[in-house]
Design an enzyme around this catalytic site. Structure first.
Site, PDB file in Angstrom:
ATOM      1  N   GLU A  91       0.764  -1.224  -0.197  1.00  0.00           N
ATOM      2  CA  GLU A  91      -0.030   0.065   0.016  1.00  0.00           C
ATOM      3  C   GLU A  91       0.777   1.169   0.104  1.00  0.00           C
ATOM      4  OE1 GLU A  91      -3.434  -0.308  -0.375  1.00  0.00           O
ATOM      5  OE2 GLU A  91      -2.846  -2.277  -0.400  1.00  0.00           O
ATOM      6  N   ASP A 106       7.279  14.853 -31.758  1.00  0.00           N
ATOM      7  CA  ASP A 106       6.664  14.024 -30.784  1.00  0.00           C
ATOM      8  C   ASP A 106       5.224  14.532 -30.358  1.00  0.00           C
ATOM      9  OD1 ASP A 106       8.961  12.259 -30.450  1.00  0.00           O
ATOM     10  OD2 ASP A 106       9.367  12.993 -28.379  1.00  0.00           O
TER      11      ASP A 106
END
Ligand code: 6GU
Length: 272
Positions: A118, A175
């Site tokens: 977690e 890009d």
């Protein structure tokens, strides 16, 4: 650039030996050092996790191994040189974007702390946040079992921006998401030989040799794809970035300016 990764699964990062990142390392453009977090445990079972205070499901990574590991890694830097940026992968972090990749690619040293379970005891992030530039980063709106895959993603996005890593310095100008020319448009389709494959040809304009027409066609295709796949990018774009021809293609695609000048859908979506 130097990159350190502290993880309980160093083998998960084997892909950093392959392809673009592997070559950048082999050429000395990138120095990647992997560290096994369990080397900084002292008990028989090399424990790195424990139950969460307050209860609840899952386990939390203990602060002690992380503190010792990060002190050792950070302390291995050269005296007087810039300390690392600490990149903490977590689904609750800020989005990892091309802009952040560019910013990180300009730093001399990054340390990644992929966690399992977690996550890491909060005090670790606070402790290093007092001394270093700490970035908690998520790679998208989905939950992975750990931060190792995000580290592979982020290291590749950063490494390809380092000077000398890509062959052609112009290679990332166009890009998708690159700041500048094709800003905030997705890249359109690409083609190579043969000129006919399974009865499918390629758009005539690409064979015309007419560079102006080819550039315009590519931009039109970028608009088609962006409208279809990422309409949010058009909605948030600065309309000053759209020229007359851009507005024409957007109109054909059913998009136009609203009262504030920003673009939105004004007609039904056009089929492919
Ligand atoms: Cl950085 N970590 C994990 N565990 N899940 C994610 C993530 C990071 N980014 C998106 N999902």
């Amino acid at each position: 650039m130097r990159i350190d990764v502290v993880t309980i699964f160093p083998e998960y990062l084997e892909p950093l030996n392959v392809s673009l990142v592997g070559k950048a390392r082999a050429r000395g453009l990138l120095d990647v050092r992997l560290h096994d977090l369990r080397e900084w445990t002292h008990d028989k079972h090399n424990t790195v996790d424990d139950t969460p205070y307050g209860g609840g499901p899952g386990m939390v990574m203990k602060p002690d191994p992380w503190g010792e590991a990060l002190d050792a890694v950070i302390g291995s830097g050269v005296q007087g040189e810039e300390p690392p940026v600490l990149v903490v992968p977590t689904p609750s972090g800020r989005p990892f974007t091309q802009e952040l990749a560019v910013e990180l690619s300009e730093k001399p040293w990054l340390v990644f702390t992929p966690a399992r379970y977690e996550g890491i005891d909060r005090r670790v992030i606070e402790e290093y946040g007092d001394r270093l530039d700490v970035r908690e980063v998520s790679i998208g709106d989905y939950v992975l079992a750990g931060g190792e895959a995000p580290v592979l993603v982020m290291v590749e996005a950063v490494a390809r921006l380092l000077p000398g890593v890509l062959g052609n310095a112009e290679s990332h100008r166009d890009d998708s998401f690159a700041p500048g020319a094709m800003a905030d448009l997705l890249e359109g389709p690409v083609y190579t030989k043969p000129p006919e494959w399974r009865g499918r040809g390629i758009p005539d304009v690409l064979l015309s040799g007419h560079h102006g027409k080819i550039a315009r066609w590519r931009r039109d295709e970028a608009f088609r794809r962006t409208v279809r796949n990422r309409p949010d990018l058009i909605e948030r774009a600065d309309p000053a970035a759209f020229d007359k021809k851009d507005r024409e293609i957007l109109s054909i695609l059913g998009w136009g300016p609203g009262p504030d000048g920003r673009f939105g859908r004004v007609a039904p979506d056009v089929e492919e």
